[in-house]
Design a protein around this motif. Structure first.
Motif, PDB file in Angstrom:
ATOM      1  N   TRP A 139      -1.103   2.664  -3.015  1.00 33.97           N
ATOM      2  CA  TRP A 139      -1.119   3.349  -1.438  1.00 33.97           C
ATOM      3  C   TRP A 139       0.206   2.554  -1.056  1.00 33.97           C
ATOM      4  N   TYR A 140       0.456   1.349  -1.070  1.00 33.38           N
ATOM      5  CA  TYR A 140       1.499   0.994  -0.196  1.00 33.38           C
ATOM      6  C   TYR A 140       2.881   1.269  -0.851  1.00 33.38           C
ATOM      7  N   ALA A 143       3.221   4.944   0.451  1.00 36.23           N
ATOM      8  CA  ALA A 143       3.555   4.813   2.064  1.00 36.23           C
ATOM      9  C   ALA A 143       4.944   4.619   2.359  1.00 36.23           C
ATOM     10  N   LYS A 144       5.289   3.757   1.378  1.00 36.80           N
ATOM     11  CA  LYS A 144       6.806   3.246   1.632  1.00 36.80           C
ATOM     12  C   LYS A 144       7.925   4.306   1.285  1.00 36.80           C
ATOM     13  N   GLN A 147       7.898   6.999   3.802  1.00 33.48           N
ATOM     14  CA  GLN A 147       8.780   6.595   4.905  1.00 33.48           C
ATOM     15  C   GLN A 147      10.087   6.617   4.632  1.00 33.48           C
ATOM     16  N   PRO A 170      -5.800   6.033   4.555  1.00 37.45           N
ATOM     17  CA  PRO A 170      -5.346   6.487   5.823  1.00 37.45           C
ATOM     18  C   PRO A 170      -3.983   6.175   6.059  1.00 37.45           C
ATOM     19  N   VAL A 171      -3.329   5.101   5.440  1.00 36.47           N
ATOM     20  CA  VAL A 171      -2.050   4.635   5.704  1.00 36.47           C
ATOM     21  C   VAL A 171      -0.900   5.712   5.092  1.00 36.47           C
ATOM     22  N   MET A 174      -1.129   9.058   6.955  1.00 33.55           N
ATOM     23  CA  MET A 174      -0.474   8.915   8.172  1.00 33.55           C
ATOM     24  C   MET A 174       1.047   8.820   8.048  1.00 33.55           C
TER      25      MET A 174
END
Lengths: 342, 120, 477
Positions: A139-140, A143-144, A147, A170-171, A174
């Motif tokens: 997930w991280y 997300a990165k 972004q 959620p991340v 978002m």
């Protein structure tokens, strides 16, 4: 009793043979030594990493500054990459370092400089690194990746980002939602239509910041959000209306006063305080008696303080009789304020 | 003109330095607020450019310090925060100009030029 | 006597093994939570919150008692926190020195008329001051009669207008983004109400400060503060992080924590009758929510946010630990209803028993064990080879846990990265069971004795002051 104890201790004794302790001690000691070596190793790795980063940054610095300040003559040509840098960029960590450097610079610089940064990003195909992250299962990283693609305005990836707006982490969702709004403004909010998950307060703040200086394009869209089955979407929309002082939605906001969710009602009350008008004050007054949450009643009073006129004074005078001291003080405050205004 | 720049992102800082040096200014720079406070009295700049969110001391502290030192030194505040309340606070504290990030170095150079003309 | 001996050594063994189990369990939870937090934090730009009109409003409460020496600087440092929706309430708790006069003079204060209905009973508030200088418009100063820390905080809560309260020791030094990080968890939950968040407190001794800002982090040079630095790493990075993962946090440090104002008031504010008012409030707020079946959460931020000076002398440290122990006992006693009560979930079934057995009873058990050992040794009943092995086992486990905590620190925040720091920390950990730990146990025992005698001294903390750093100028690194 004593015989029982004796046998119990004998049992225990056989369990806790001293040899077991020797083993435990040996195990503990080796774990401690292992931890200490890990510590030293990580410490060294970290400082090496930091100095490599610093070194890379120094190597990139002159070159990047010249690219940022580059003034194109007539048509867009590729930037020249010095041989040393080109060699460096064959390594993955150097490409990563450059990527994060460019993202940071894009946050700071706009105009020709911003365009130049983006052009360099495209020329070196750094987007592939970000897209790779976005498709990772972690997930991280996802997300990165999102972004970074958003920061560099990589619109080609929009459809893929769109599918992530309903991601279960959620991340991730978002970041995907934020990316859409960053790249497309209000048009990016189409994901509201089937949003199953709630929007956190933090996320709402982020979206509102992105939309801050853009006027609402279509009233129908906003009205459809106000009747969304997702209370956090309604809450967000009410915040948007307050921030933009969009008086044309007054009627719709008043309707929200009877929403079943306390969250929405509370937001509607403070929203009416931000778009002052006689109907708003009347609606707040009418709602006061039917509202059973004391906190919301206090909100109504501070809303009336902002939006009310001398017409509201009789209503407020009635409320002076309330036994609750905090409430009475709020009433007095509102009365004083409205009298001063008159 | 002597310019002091406080900004914590090194390459952005280097960009501003180079751009303004090209226009013939003498530039001194620092990457944190505390150091900026120290350099102010030594260097006595004609113009200060400062970021708000910096390590050790915020740009607003730098701003108030400059204005206390000499109210006539112009200060340009440079910040990622574009919200009305922050801009207003900066102007209340005496800022002469407010530029929102992301910003264009060329535009910054022009604004600096305007101040330079006003001073000379 | 033989049974006594057996009871002694198996009892010790059982206790040690159960503690070991708990610690291993908690450590693994802490790792999971810390990794999750760091990954999330890296994706966040906290500056959004500094200026957003949507960021929650915050009232900082800073009680001060006889802080005249540094009060002006401390308030200035708090005023420099950049946050849009903020008020700073300094509460002068009937200081006998010139704190109030200094504040009035430095910040152009004038008595202001405020409309507010005090919801918590406190000692008489003499006046509330506001500054006439617009630069200090966020500042409010309450001047009241002395009533202790809990009373001062309650007076602050009465005046506070904002959604969240941030309670802080006036002499703490905050990181630039401390408030932003502390407030963020309140905005992150949709299913539960976040009622409080706590931050990490770190030891400021030997660090370099300039104008109320942390310039350089050093590992404390003196032994006692250094042992506390290690202790804080263990407590915050492992202990609280793990309890935060379980949503079972009982304690938010009084030096830096945030609370939902309405819930704090509804639960009754700070309690004057305990010296552990910070822990007691958290427990009471949790009970308040649990009794009403409202889903809630107490969150914790592992970033080093707040720096405070640790006692550097045995005398002051002893008083502090004495007070902590009394606070713990008082709180646990007031809320005995929680013990193994399934209605309170993790709070009743895990947090409370853990605190009872390993925080409150640990010193008692260790102390009794030691006394028993002496008795048995005199009676010649000690099986020395077994005893030594058992001692080694327990010692090694303590060291293992400390080493693990240091490793966590290195992996996560890595604050002490100067050459030699790591070695010093490890040596400190090795010496701890012989120097630092026995003293802490002894002070805790004294706390228990004092409490039994109903002695209610406050244990004044004499501070050395931040502006005198570096404290040992010629010490080399």
């Amino acid at each position: 009793m004593t015989t029982f104890l004796k046998s119990a201790f004998q049992q225990l004794n056989s369990f806790t043979a001293i040899e077991l302790f020797y083993i435990a001690i040996a195990v503990f000691t080796s774990i401690i030594l292992g931890l200490i070596s890990a510590m030293v190793f990580i410490m060294l790795a970290k400082s090496k990493q930091a100095s490599r980063q610093k070194h890379l940054q120094a190597q990139f610095k002159q070159w990047l500054v010249s690219i940022i300040l580059h003034e194109p003559e007539d048509k867009k040509t590729d930037f020249e990459i010095p041989a040393t840098i080109a060699l460096l960029l064959q390594k993955r960590f150097a490409r990563r370092a450059l990527l994060s450097e460019l993202i940071r610079l894009k946050d700071n610089l706009s105009g020709q400089s911003g365009d130049n940064i983006q052009q360099l990003f495209n020329q070196l195909h750094l987007g592939n690194l970000s897209a790779h992250d976005m498709r990772s299962s972690k997930w991280y990283l996802k997300a990165k990746g999102i972004q970074e693609l958003a920061a560099m305005e990589q619109k080609a990836y929009l459809p893929e980002i769109y599918t992530l707006t309903q991601h279960r982490h959620p991340v991730v969702r978002m970041e995907a939602q934020t990316a859409l709004v960053y790249l497309q403004g209000y048009a990016g909010l189409t994901f509201f239509r089937q949003l199953a998950y709630p929007l956190t307060e933090y996320h709402q703040a982020k979206l509102l910041q992105l939309l801050a200086n853009q006027p609402i394009p279509s009233p129908e869209m906003v009205r459809s959000w106000l009747v969304s089955p997702n209370p956090t979407v309604v809450q967000f929309t009410l915040k948007l209306i307050s921030e933009q002082h969009a008086t044309q939605f007054q009627e719709d906001v008043i309707t929200c006063l009877s929403h079943p969710s306390e969250l929405v009602r509370s937001q509607a009350i403070s929203c009416l305080g931000e778009i002052p008008s006689a109907p708003a004050a009347l609606a707040l007054r009418t709602h006061y008696t039917s509202e059973n949450s004391k906190a919301l009643q206090l909100n109504i009073l501070s809303g009336l303080l902002k939006t009310g006129t001398t017409n509201d004074l009789p209503f407020l005078h009635q409320l002076r009789q309330t036994p609750d001291e905090g409430m009475r003080l709020a009433v007095e405050k509102a009365i004083r304020h409205l009298q001063q205004q008159a | 003109m002597k310019i002091l720049i406080a900004e914590d992102e090194p390459i952005t800082l280097a960009t501003m330095e180079l751009r303004l040096t090209k226009d013939g200014h003498e530039v001194i720079s620092t990457d944190n607020g505390q150091d900026a406070l120290g350099k102010l009295s030594d260097f006595m700049p004609d113009l200060v450019i400062t970021d708000i969110m910096m390590p050790f001391a915020s740009g607003l502290e730098v701003l108030s310090f400059v204005k206390k030192l000499n109210a006539r030194i112009p200060v340009i505040v440079l910040s990622a925060m574009g919200q009305e309340n922050v801009v207003l606070e900066a102007f209340t504290l005496g800022a002469d100009d407010y530029i929102t990030k992301p910003f264009s170095p060329n535009e910054l150079a022009l604004r600096v030029k305007r101040f330079a003309m006003r001073i000379s | 006597m033989v049974h006594l001996y057996n009871l002694f050594h198996y009892g010790m063994l059982l206790y040690a093994v159960s503690m070991l189990g708990c610690y291993i369990f908690l450590s693994s939870l802490a790792i999971v939570e810390a990794v999750k937090y760091l990954r999330r934090s890296r994706l966040t730009n906290y500056n959004l919150l500094a200026s957003s009109a949507q960021a929650p409003s915050v009232s900082i409460l800073a009680p001060a008692y006889n802080e005249g020496a540094n009060i002006i600087e401390n308030v200035r440092s708090l005023l420099s926190i950049y946050y849009n929706n903020l008020e700073l309430i300094v509460i002068n708790d009937g200081s006998k020195d010139d704190s109030m006069a200094k504040l009035i003079q430095a910040y152009d204060l004038e008595p202001a008329h405020l409309d507010y209905a005090p919801q918590l009973a406190t000692k008489n508030v003499k006046a509330v001051y506001k500054s006439t200088n617009p630069v200090y418009h966020k500042l409010l100063v309450i001047d009241k009669e002395n009533g202790g820390k809990a009373d001062a905080l309650n007076a602050g809560i009465n005046v506070a207008k904002n959604q969240y309260l941030v309670c802080i020791d006036v002499d703490c030094i905050l990181e630039q983004d401390a408030l932003l990080k502390l407030v963020r968890p309140f905005m992150d939950e949709t299913r539960k109400k976040v009622i409080a968040t706590g931050g990490v407190v770190r030891i400021a001794n030997s660090c370099v400060f300039k104008n109320g800002k942390l310039m350089d982090i050093n590992l404390p040079k003196e032994y006692l503060p250094r042992a506390q630095a290690l202790e804080y790493i263990r407590a915050f990075l492992l202990g609280r992080m793990a309890w935060s993962n379980l949503n079972g946090l009982l304690l938010i440090s009084g030096a830096f924590g945030a609370f939902d104002r309405q819930v704090a008031i509804a639960a009754g504010g700070y309690n004057h009758n305990t010296v552990g008012e910070d822990m007691e409030l958290v427990v009471r707020m949790r009970r308040y929510m649990a009794d009403r079946n409202i889903p809630y959460k107490v969150a914790f931020i592992p970033d080093p946010l707040c720096w405070t000076e640790a006692p550097a002398s045995y005398q002051i440290l002893g008083r502090q630990r004495n007070r902590w122990m009394r606070g713990t006992i008082e709180t646990l006693n007031m809320h005995r209803k929680l013990f193994l009560n399934p209605k309170y979930g993790v709070l009743g079934l895990m947090s409370y028993p853990y605190w009872l057995f390993y925080e409150l009873l640990a010193p008692v058990i260790e102390f009794t064990g030691f006394v028993l050992f002496l008795v048995l040794a005199f009676a010649g009943l000690i099986n020395w080879s077994f005893f030594l092995v058992l001692t080694a086992f327990i010692l090694l486990f303590g060291w293992l846990f400390s080493t693990f905590a240091i490793l966590m620190e290195v992996v996560t925040f890595n604050q002490y990265r100067k050459p030699g720091d790591l070695r010093k920390l490890i040596v400190t950990a090795l010496a701890e069971p012989f120097l630092f730990h026995p003293f802490v146990v002894w002070s805790s025992i004294k706390g228990i004795v004092d409490l039994l005698r109903k002695k209610k001294s406050w244990g004044e903390m004499t501070r050395q002051g931040f502006n005198t750093v570096p404290q040992t100028p010629n010490a080399s690194t």
